[in-house]
Write an enzyme that holds these catalytic residues in place. Structure first.
Site, PDB file in Angstrom:
ATOM      1  N   THR A 194       6.436  36.024 -23.145  1.00 40.00           N
ATOM      2  CA  THR A 194       5.351  36.256 -24.897  1.00 40.00           C
ATOM      3  C   THR A 194       6.455  35.611 -25.721  1.00 40.00           C
ATOM      4  O   THR A 194       7.876  35.589 -25.866  1.00 40.00           O
ATOM      5  CB  THR A 194       5.021  37.862 -24.634  1.00 40.00           C
ATOM      6  N   ARG A 222      -7.905  40.323 -16.676  1.00 41.09           N
ATOM      7  CA  ARG A 222      -7.140  41.252 -17.614  1.00 41.09           C
ATOM      8  C   ARG A 222      -6.469  40.525 -18.680  1.00 41.09           C
ATOM      9  O   ARG A 222      -6.713  39.435 -18.965  1.00 41.09           O
ATOM     10  CB  ARG A 222      -5.551  40.972 -16.211  1.00 41.09           C
ATOM     11  N   VAL A 223      -6.102  41.678 -20.021  1.00 36.15           N
ATOM     12  CA  VAL A 223      -6.140  41.375 -21.354  1.00 36.15           C
ATOM     13  C   VAL A 223      -4.269  42.746 -21.513  1.00 36.15           C
ATOM     14  O   VAL A 223      -4.544  43.663 -20.655  1.00 36.15           O
ATOM     15  CB  VAL A 223      -7.526  41.611 -22.384  1.00 36.15           C
ATOM     16  N   GLY A 224      -3.587  41.830 -21.629  1.00 34.36           N
ATOM     17  CA  GLY A 224      -2.751  42.816 -22.269  1.00 34.36           C
ATOM     18  C   GLY A 224      -2.323  43.287 -23.124  1.00 34.36           C
ATOM     19  O   GLY A 224      -3.599  42.891 -24.132  1.00 34.36           O
ATOM     20  N   ASP A 225      -1.255  43.688 -23.718  1.00 35.95           N
ATOM     21  CA  ASP A 225      -0.936  44.180 -25.045  1.00 35.95           C
ATOM     22  C   ASP A 225      -1.072  43.310 -26.237  1.00 35.95           C
ATOM     23  O   ASP A 225      -0.919  43.803 -27.116  1.00 35.95           O
ATOM     24  CB  ASP A 225      -0.187  45.185 -24.883  1.00 35.95           C
ATOM     25  N   THR A 245       7.101  42.487 -25.759  1.00 34.44           N
ATOM     26  CA  THR A 245       6.517  41.623 -25.174  1.00 34.44           C
ATOM     27  C   THR A 245       7.256  43.110 -23.657  1.00 34.44           C
ATOM     28  O   THR A 245       8.250  43.677 -24.016  1.00 34.44           O
ATOM     29  CB  THR A 245       7.772  40.394 -24.787  1.00 34.44           C
ATOM     30  N   GLY A 246       6.890  42.103 -22.564  1.00 34.31           N
ATOM     31  CA  GLY A 246       7.105  43.810 -21.665  1.00 34.31           C
ATOM     32  C   GLY A 246       5.549  43.975 -20.850  1.00 34.31           C
ATOM     33  O   GLY A 246       4.915  43.572 -21.345  1.00 34.31           O
ATOM     34  N   GLY A 248       2.446  44.684 -20.431  1.00 31.98           N
ATOM     35  CA  GLY A 248       1.343  45.576 -21.417  1.00 31.98           C
ATOM     36  C   GLY A 248       0.868  46.450 -20.959  1.00 31.98           C
ATOM     37  O   GLY A 248      -0.062  47.451 -22.068  1.00 31.98           O
TER      38      GLY A 248
HETATM   39  N1  ASP Z   1       3.238  41.989 -23.044  1.00 33.67           N
HETATM   40  C1  ASP Z   1       2.452  40.589 -21.910  1.00 33.67           C
HETATM   41  C2  ASP Z   1       1.550  41.004 -21.480  1.00 33.67           C
HETATM   42  O1  ASP Z   1       1.383  42.284 -20.198  1.00 33.67           O
HETATM   43  C3  ASP Z   1       3.782  40.331 -21.331  1.00 33.67           C
HETATM   44  C4  ASP Z   1       5.072  39.298 -21.940  1.00 33.67           C
HETATM   45  O2  ASP Z   1       5.812  40.018 -22.431  1.00 33.67           O
HETATM   46  O3  ASP Z   1       5.143  38.900 -21.399  1.00 33.67           O
HETATM   47  O4  ASP Z   1       0.350  40.745 -21.382  1.00 33.67           O
END
Ligand code: ASP
Length: 331
Positions: A194, A222-225, A245-246, A248
Protein backbone atom coordinates in the site's frame (compact mmCIF):
# COMPACT_ATOMS: atom_id res chain seq x y z
CA UNK A 1 17.24 23.41 16.06
CA UNK A 2 14.74 25.09 13.74
CA UNK A 3 11.47 23.28 13.08
CA UNK A 4 10.67 22.39 9.48
CA UNK A 5 8.14 24.78 7.96
CA UNK A 6 6.90 22.26 5.42
CA UNK A 7 7.59 18.73 4.24
CA UNK A 8 6.20 15.33 3.51
CA UNK A 9 6.53 11.66 4.41
CA UNK A 10 5.59 8.74 2.14
CA UNK A 11 5.33 4.98 2.48
CA UNK A 12 5.18 2.17 -0.04
CA UNK A 13 4.05 -0.60 2.29
CA UNK A 14 5.44 -2.58 5.22
CA UNK A 15 6.32 -6.26 5.52
CA UNK A 16 9.17 -8.74 5.36
CA UNK A 17 11.55 -6.41 3.57
CA UNK A 18 15.05 -7.69 4.32
CA UNK A 19 18.36 -6.43 3.02
CA UNK A 20 19.67 -9.96 2.53
CA UNK A 21 16.74 -10.82 0.24
CA UNK A 22 16.62 -7.61 -1.73
CA UNK A 23 18.34 -7.80 -5.12
CA UNK A 24 20.34 -4.56 -5.64
CA UNK A 25 18.56 -3.84 -8.93
CA UNK A 26 15.14 -4.05 -7.27
CA UNK A 27 16.31 -1.91 -4.37
CA UNK A 28 17.46 0.70 -6.89
CA UNK A 29 14.05 0.61 -8.59
CA UNK A 30 12.24 1.20 -5.30
CA UNK A 31 14.64 3.92 -4.30
CA UNK A 32 14.18 5.74 -7.62
CA UNK A 33 10.39 5.56 -7.53
CA UNK A 34 10.11 6.62 -3.90
CA UNK A 35 12.48 9.49 -4.69
CA UNK A 36 10.29 10.53 -7.62
CA UNK A 37 7.16 10.47 -5.42
CA UNK A 38 8.87 12.53 -2.72
CA UNK A 39 10.12 15.05 -5.27
CA UNK A 40 6.67 15.42 -6.86
CA UNK A 41 5.12 16.30 -3.49
CA UNK A 42 8.03 18.42 -2.28
CA UNK A 43 8.04 20.63 -5.38
CA UNK A 44 4.41 21.57 -4.70
CA UNK A 45 5.06 22.37 -1.04
CA UNK A 46 8.22 24.30 -1.85
CA UNK A 47 6.38 26.71 -4.12
CA UNK A 48 3.71 27.27 -1.46
CA UNK A 49 1.12 24.77 -2.73
CA UNK A 50 -1.35 23.03 -0.43
CA UNK A 51 -0.59 19.83 1.49
CA UNK A 52 -3.54 18.13 -0.23
CA UNK A 53 -1.99 18.69 -3.67
CA UNK A 54 1.33 17.30 -2.48
CA UNK A 55 -0.35 14.18 -1.07
CA UNK A 56 -2.17 13.51 -4.34
CA UNK A 57 0.92 14.14 -6.47
CA UNK A 58 3.15 11.82 -4.44
CA UNK A 59 0.55 9.04 -4.32
CA UNK A 60 -0.17 9.23 -8.05
CA UNK A 61 3.50 8.53 -8.84
CA UNK A 62 3.29 5.32 -6.78
CA UNK A 63 -0.15 4.35 -8.15
CA UNK A 64 1.26 4.58 -11.68
CA UNK A 65 4.23 2.37 -10.79
CA UNK A 66 3.84 -1.44 -10.90
CA UNK A 67 6.19 -1.73 -7.89
CA UNK A 68 3.49 -0.90 -5.35
CA UNK A 69 0.18 -2.40 -4.33
CA UNK A 70 -1.90 0.53 -5.58
CA UNK A 71 -3.24 1.47 -9.00
CA UNK A 72 -1.20 -0.36 -11.65
CA UNK A 73 0.42 -3.43 -10.08
CA UNK A 74 -2.11 -3.75 -7.24
CA UNK A 75 -2.55 -7.22 -5.77
CA UNK A 76 -5.23 -9.51 -7.19
CA UNK A 77 -8.37 -10.53 -5.35
CA UNK A 78 -9.86 -14.03 -5.33
CA UNK A 79 -11.45 -13.39 -8.76
CA UNK A 80 -8.05 -12.51 -10.22
CA UNK A 81 -8.70 -8.80 -10.67
CA UNK A 82 -7.54 -5.64 -8.89
CA UNK A 83 -10.02 -4.02 -6.53
CA UNK A 84 -8.82 -0.66 -5.35
CA UNK A 85 -9.44 1.41 -2.20
CA UNK A 86 -8.22 4.91 -1.34
CA UNK A 87 -8.91 7.81 0.97
CA UNK A 88 -7.78 11.36 1.65
CA UNK A 89 -8.29 13.86 4.46
CA UNK A 90 -7.78 17.60 4.83
CA UNK A 91 -6.42 18.47 8.28
CA UNK A 92 -7.55 22.09 7.97
CA UNK A 93 -11.29 21.36 7.68
CA UNK A 94 -11.56 17.64 8.54
CA UNK A 95 -13.08 17.18 5.09
CA UNK A 96 -12.55 13.62 3.89
CA UNK A 97 -13.17 11.47 0.83
CA UNK A 98 -12.84 7.74 0.21
CA UNK A 99 -13.49 5.14 -2.48
CA UNK A 100 -13.56 1.36 -2.31
CA UNK A 101 -13.93 -1.61 -4.63
CA UNK A 102 -12.84 0.19 -7.82
CA UNK A 103 -11.90 -1.84 -10.91
CA UNK A 104 -11.27 0.77 -13.58
CA UNK A 105 -9.90 3.97 -12.04
CA UNK A 106 -6.23 4.62 -12.79
CA UNK A 107 -5.70 6.96 -9.83
CA UNK A 108 -8.10 6.16 -6.98
CA UNK A 109 -6.57 8.90 -4.82
CA UNK A 110 -7.79 11.54 -7.29
CA UNK A 111 -11.31 10.11 -7.22
CA UNK A 112 -11.20 10.08 -3.40
CA UNK A 113 -10.36 13.77 -3.54
CA UNK A 114 -13.23 14.42 -5.94
CA UNK A 115 -15.58 12.56 -3.60
CA UNK A 116 -14.37 14.84 -0.81
CA UNK A 117 -14.65 18.07 -2.74
CA UNK A 118 -17.53 17.53 -5.16
CA UNK A 119 -19.91 14.76 -4.11
CA UNK A 120 -21.23 15.92 -0.75
CA UNK A 121 -20.41 12.43 0.53
CA UNK A 122 -17.40 10.87 2.24
CA UNK A 123 -17.30 7.27 0.98
CA UNK A 124 -18.41 5.89 -2.40
CA UNK A 125 -17.97 2.29 -3.51
CA UNK A 126 -17.90 -0.03 -6.51
CA UNK A 127 -20.02 0.61 -9.60
CA UNK A 128 -21.61 3.70 -8.07
CA UNK A 129 -18.24 5.32 -7.47
CA UNK A 130 -17.21 4.49 -11.04
CA UNK A 131 -20.46 5.91 -12.44
CA UNK A 132 -19.70 9.07 -10.50
CA UNK A 133 -16.16 9.10 -11.92
CA UNK A 134 -17.53 8.77 -15.46
CA UNK A 135 -19.82 11.74 -14.85
CA UNK A 136 -16.77 13.74 -13.81
CA UNK A 137 -15.08 12.80 -17.08
CA UNK A 138 -12.69 10.07 -15.88
CA UNK A 139 -11.51 7.57 -18.47
CA UNK A 140 -12.17 4.01 -17.29
CA UNK A 141 -9.21 1.65 -17.70
CA UNK A 142 -9.65 -1.99 -18.72
CA UNK A 143 -9.01 -4.48 -15.89
CA UNK A 144 -5.81 -5.65 -17.68
CA UNK A 145 -4.19 -2.24 -17.27
CA UNK A 146 -3.73 -2.92 -13.54
CA UNK A 147 -2.62 -6.58 -13.66
CA UNK A 148 1.05 -7.58 -13.60
CA UNK A 149 2.73 -10.97 -13.87
CA UNK A 150 4.23 -10.74 -10.38
CA UNK A 151 0.77 -10.28 -8.88
CA UNK A 152 -0.58 -13.23 -10.88
CA UNK A 153 2.15 -15.40 -9.40
CA UNK A 154 1.43 -14.11 -5.90
CA UNK A 155 -2.24 -14.99 -6.29
CA UNK A 156 -1.33 -18.49 -7.45
CA UNK A 157 0.94 -18.77 -4.47
CA UNK A 158 -1.81 -17.66 -2.09
CA UNK A 159 -4.24 -20.16 -3.60
CA UNK A 160 -1.68 -22.96 -3.34
CA UNK A 161 -1.03 -22.20 0.31
CA UNK A 162 -4.71 -21.95 1.10
CA UNK A 163 -5.19 -25.38 -0.45
CA UNK A 164 -2.57 -26.70 2.00
CA UNK A 165 0.43 -26.58 -0.33
CA UNK A 166 3.88 -25.12 0.20
CA UNK A 167 5.08 -21.80 -1.16
CA UNK A 168 7.44 -21.71 -4.09
CA UNK A 169 10.93 -20.88 -2.83
CA UNK A 170 11.85 -19.07 -6.02
CA UNK A 171 8.98 -16.60 -5.76
CA UNK A 172 9.65 -16.04 -2.09
CA UNK A 173 13.23 -15.06 -2.77
CA UNK A 174 12.47 -13.07 -5.84
CA UNK A 175 9.83 -10.62 -4.78
CA UNK A 176 8.31 -11.36 -1.43
CA UNK A 177 11.41 -11.64 0.60
CA UNK A 178 11.45 -14.36 3.28
CA UNK A 179 14.25 -16.88 3.42
CA UNK A 180 12.85 -20.15 4.58
CA UNK A 181 10.45 -21.83 2.17
CA UNK A 182 9.47 -24.32 4.87
CA UNK A 183 8.00 -21.62 7.07
CA UNK A 184 4.30 -21.56 7.72
CA UNK A 185 2.96 -18.38 6.24
CA UNK A 186 0.34 -16.64 4.23
CA UNK A 187 1.40 -14.44 1.34
CA UNK A 188 -0.11 -11.38 2.95
CA UNK A 189 2.07 -11.68 5.98
CA UNK A 190 5.06 -11.01 3.80
CA UNK A 191 4.52 -7.68 2.20
CA UNK A 192 1.90 -4.99 2.10
CA UNK A 193 2.63 -2.61 -0.75
CA UNK A 194 0.00 0.00 0.00
CA UNK A 195 1.12 3.57 -0.59
CA UNK A 196 0.50 6.68 1.48
CA UNK A 197 1.59 10.24 2.06
CA UNK A 198 1.29 12.83 4.81
CA UNK A 199 2.22 16.46 4.21
CA UNK A 200 2.58 19.79 5.99
CA UNK A 201 2.40 22.93 3.85
CA UNK A 202 3.83 26.42 4.35
CA UNK A 203 0.43 27.62 5.60
CA UNK A 204 0.66 25.07 8.45
CA UNK A 205 -2.00 22.72 7.09
CA UNK A 206 -1.75 18.94 7.28
CA UNK A 207 -3.18 16.37 4.86
CA UNK A 208 -3.03 12.58 4.54
CA UNK A 209 -3.86 10.03 1.84
CA UNK A 210 -3.62 6.28 1.28
CA UNK A 211 -4.18 4.05 -1.77
CA UNK A 212 -4.16 0.26 -2.08
CA UNK A 213 -5.23 -2.92 -3.79
CA UNK A 214 -5.78 -4.46 -0.35
CA UNK A 215 -4.71 -8.03 0.32
CA UNK A 216 -3.91 -10.79 -2.18
CA UNK A 217 -6.78 -13.26 -2.63
CA UNK A 218 -9.26 -11.08 -0.71
CA UNK A 219 -12.91 -12.02 -1.18
CA UNK A 220 -16.42 -10.74 -1.83
CA UNK A 221 -16.27 -7.01 -1.37
CA UNK A 222 -13.63 -6.97 1.35
CA UNK A 223 -12.59 -3.40 2.15
CA UNK A 224 -9.49 -2.61 4.22
CA UNK A 225 -8.40 0.26 6.41
CA UNK A 226 -7.05 2.29 3.49
CA UNK A 227 -10.58 3.36 2.57
CA UNK A 228 -11.64 3.93 6.17
CA UNK A 229 -11.22 7.47 7.45
CA UNK A 230 -9.93 7.32 11.03
CA UNK A 231 -8.31 3.90 10.48
CA UNK A 232 -5.88 3.91 7.52
CA UNK A 233 -6.00 7.66 6.94
CA UNK A 234 -6.53 10.60 9.26
CA UNK A 235 -5.57 14.28 9.34
CA UNK A 236 -6.33 17.13 11.70
CA UNK A 237 -4.29 20.31 12.06
CA UNK A 238 -4.90 20.04 15.80
CA UNK A 239 -2.95 16.79 16.06
CA UNK A 240 -1.42 14.95 13.12
CA UNK A 241 -1.68 13.51 9.62
CA UNK A 242 -1.32 9.74 9.35
CA UNK A 243 -1.35 6.97 6.73
CA UNK A 244 -1.18 3.27 7.59
CA UNK A 245 -0.13 0.04 5.93
CA UNK A 246 -0.57 -3.49 7.18
CA UNK A 247 -3.31 -6.01 7.84
CA UNK A 248 -6.26 -3.71 7.42
CA UNK A 249 -8.62 -5.68 9.63
CA UNK A 250 -6.47 -4.94 12.67
CA UNK A 251 -6.02 -1.29 11.71
CA UNK A 252 -9.79 -0.86 11.45
CA UNK A 253 -10.37 -2.53 14.81
CA UNK A 254 -7.82 -0.28 16.54
CA UNK A 255 -9.08 2.77 14.57
CA UNK A 256 -5.40 3.54 14.14
CA UNK A 257 -5.40 7.01 12.59
CA UNK A 258 -7.85 8.51 15.01
CA UNK A 259 -6.33 6.61 17.91
CA UNK A 260 -2.97 8.33 17.40
CA UNK A 261 -4.66 11.73 17.03
CA UNK A 262 -6.84 11.14 20.11
CA UNK A 263 -3.84 10.26 22.26
CA UNK A 264 -2.23 13.54 21.26
CA UNK A 265 -5.42 15.50 21.93
CA UNK A 266 -6.62 13.81 25.11
CA UNK A 267 -3.49 12.74 26.94
CA UNK A 268 -1.12 15.25 25.41
CA UNK A 269 1.08 12.49 23.98
CA UNK A 270 3.86 13.40 21.57
CA UNK A 271 3.44 12.18 18.00
CA UNK A 272 6.20 9.59 18.41
CA UNK A 273 4.81 8.29 21.68
CA UNK A 274 1.22 8.08 20.40
CA UNK A 275 2.16 6.35 17.13
CA UNK A 276 4.45 3.84 18.87
CA UNK A 277 1.75 3.05 21.43
CA UNK A 278 -0.85 2.39 18.74
CA UNK A 279 1.46 0.11 16.74
CA UNK A 280 2.32 -1.75 19.95
CA UNK A 281 -1.39 -2.43 20.47
CA UNK A 282 -1.77 -3.59 16.84
CA UNK A 283 0.94 -6.13 17.64
CA UNK A 284 -0.78 -7.23 20.85
CA UNK A 285 -3.94 -7.83 18.86
CA UNK A 286 -1.94 -10.06 16.48
CA UNK A 287 -1.64 -7.62 13.58
CA UNK A 288 1.35 -6.31 11.67
CA UNK A 289 2.15 -3.18 9.72
CA UNK A 290 3.12 0.42 10.32
CA UNK A 291 2.23 4.07 9.96
CA UNK A 292 3.76 7.31 8.79
CA UNK A 293 2.71 10.38 10.74
CA UNK A 294 3.54 14.09 10.79
CA UNK A 295 2.44 16.88 13.12
CA UNK A 296 2.21 20.61 12.46
CA UNK A 297 5.62 21.24 14.03
CA UNK A 298 7.20 18.96 11.46
CA UNK A 299 7.77 16.06 13.87
CA UNK A 300 7.80 12.72 12.05
CA UNK A 301 7.00 9.23 13.36
CA UNK A 302 7.24 6.02 11.30
CA UNK A 303 6.82 3.05 13.65
CA UNK A 304 6.25 -0.45 12.22
CA UNK A 305 6.30 -3.95 13.69
CA UNK A 306 7.34 -5.71 10.46
CA UNK A 307 10.99 -6.22 9.48
CA UNK A 308 10.78 -3.31 7.05
CA UNK A 309 8.69 -0.53 5.56
CA UNK A 310 9.37 1.36 2.33
CA UNK A 311 9.42 4.97 3.45
CA UNK A 312 10.76 8.41 2.59
CA UNK A 313 10.92 11.82 4.25
CA UNK A 314 11.74 15.25 2.87
CA UNK A 315 11.42 18.17 5.29
CA UNK A 316 12.25 21.80 4.53
CA UNK A 317 15.17 21.57 6.98
CA UNK A 318 16.93 18.68 5.27
CA UNK A 319 17.58 16.43 2.32
CA UNK A 320 15.31 13.60 1.15
CA UNK A 321 15.87 10.35 3.05
CA UNK A 322 14.64 6.95 1.84
CA UNK A 323 14.76 3.84 4.01
CA UNK A 324 13.53 0.26 3.70
CA UNK A 325 14.67 -1.73 6.68
CA UNK A 326 14.04 -1.79 10.40
CA UNK A 327 16.42 -0.44 13.05
CA UNK A 328 17.64 -3.97 13.81
CA UNK A 329 18.48 -4.77 10.18
CA UNK A 330 22.07 -5.88 9.58
CA UNK A 331 24.15 -3.16 7.90
N1 ASP B 1 -3.76 -2.00 4.70
C1 ASP B 1 -4.09 -2.56 3.40
C2 ASP B 1 -5.38 -3.32 3.50
O1 ASP B 1 -5.58 -4.02 4.47
C3 ASP B 1 -3.04 -3.48 2.90
C4 ASP B 1 -1.66 -2.88 2.80
O2 ASP B 1 -1.26 -2.10 3.66
O3 ASP B 1 -0.95 -3.22 1.84
O4 ASP B 1 -6.15 -3.25 2.58
Amino acid sequence: MKNPTFGLVIHGGAGVILRENMPPALEAEYRAKLGEALAAGYAILDRGGPALDAVVAAIRVMEDSPLFNAGKGAVLNAEGVCELDASIMDGRTLAAGAVAGLHHIRNPITLARDVMEKSGHVLMIGDGAETYAKKLGYALEPAEYFITEVRRQQLEQARRIEAGGKPSAALLRERIGSGNPGDEYRVNEFKYGTVGCVALDRAGNLAAGTSTGGLTNKRYGRVGDSAVIGAGTYASNATCALSATGQGEYFIREVVGHDVAAQMAYRNASLADAAADTIRRIGELGGSGGVIALDRHGNVAMPFNTPGMYRGVHLSTGQPVIEFYGPDAPQ
